[in-house]
Design a protein around this motif. Structure first.
Motif, PDB file in Angstrom:
ATOM      1  N   ILE A  52      23.419  17.566  -1.280  1.00 51.21           N
ATOM      2  CA  ILE A  52      24.839  17.328  -0.976  1.00 51.21           C
ATOM      3  C   ILE A  52      24.990  16.041  -0.152  1.00 51.21           C
ATOM      4  N   ARG A  53      24.131  15.853   0.844  1.00 52.73           N
ATOM      5  CA  ARG A  53      24.176  14.623   1.643  1.00 52.73           C
ATOM      6  C   ARG A  53      23.811  13.405   0.787  1.00 52.73           C
ATOM      7  N   ALA A  54      22.804  13.541  -0.079  1.00 55.29           N
ATOM      8  CA  ALA A  54      22.394  12.434  -0.956  1.00 55.29           C
ATOM      9  C   ALA A  54      23.535  12.055  -1.898  1.00 55.29           C
ATOM     10  N   GLN A  59      27.530   8.176  -3.681  1.00 56.41           N
ATOM     11  CA  GLN A  59      28.936   7.870  -3.942  1.00 56.41           C
ATOM     12  C   GLN A  59      29.399   6.709  -3.081  1.00 56.41           C
ATOM     13  N   ASN A  60      28.931   6.656  -1.823  1.00 58.59           N
ATOM     14  CA  ASN A  60      29.276   5.554  -0.932  1.00 58.59           C
ATOM     15  C   ASN A  60      28.780   4.225  -1.501  1.00 58.59           C
ATOM     16  N   VAL A  61      27.554   4.192  -1.986  1.00 63.06           N
ATOM     17  CA  VAL A  61      27.006   2.964  -2.585  1.00 63.06           C
ATOM     18  C   VAL A  61      27.805   2.572  -3.823  1.00 63.06           C
ATOM     19  N   LEU A  62      28.121   3.544  -4.684  1.00 67.11           N
ATOM     20  CA  LEU A  62      28.906   3.256  -5.888  1.00 67.11           C
ATOM     21  C   LEU A  62      30.291   2.727  -5.540  1.00 67.11           C
ATOM     22  N   GLU A  67      34.040  -1.867  -5.100  1.00 67.34           N
ATOM     23  CA  GLU A  67      34.874  -2.760  -4.285  1.00 67.34           C
ATOM     24  C   GLU A  67      34.459  -4.216  -4.428  1.00 67.34           C
ATOM     25  N   LYS A  68      33.155  -4.453  -4.584  1.00 63.36           N
ATOM     26  CA  LYS A  68      32.643  -5.824  -4.721  1.00 63.36           C
ATOM     27  C   LYS A  68      32.775  -6.349  -6.151  1.00 63.36           C
ATOM     28  N   GLY A  69      33.197  -5.500  -7.084  1.00 63.95           N
ATOM     29  CA  GLY A  69      33.373  -5.924  -8.467  1.00 63.95           C
ATOM     30  C   GLY A  69      32.113  -5.853  -9.300  1.00 63.95           C
TER      31      GLY A  69
END
Length: 79
Positions: A52-54, A59-62, A67-69
């Motif tokens: 669950i933490r992973a 998701q944060n990295v994705l 956001e960076k395109g």
């Protein structure tokens, strides 16, 4: 510490309170049609809470890549 490179994830299954994830790698030998064959390289075993933490971290990295395109969100198909 040992680093393990994986080209992808194979089977993911719940075994008791742990999640077992097959880490896959492109094998040395192609299939009869010349296509690459994925082979199990290692198995990652973690508690369900770790998964669950992973998931939140992935998701944060994705989200950051979006956001960076670097990645684009797919439009959801309407039925």
């Amino acid at each position: 510490m040992t680093d393990i490179y994986a080209d992808g994830i194979g089977n993911v299954r719940l075994a008791g309170a742990n999640v077992r994830i097959d880490l896959m790698m492109v094998g040395d030998e192609p299939d009869n049609d010349g296509n690459p064959v994925m082979q199990k390289k290692a198995e990652l075993i973690m508690p369900l809470q770790g998964l669950i933490r992973a998931n939140a971290q992935f998701q944060n990295v994705l989200d950051q890549l979006t956001e960076k395109g670097v990645l684009q969100k797919r439009e959801q198909k309407k039925n």
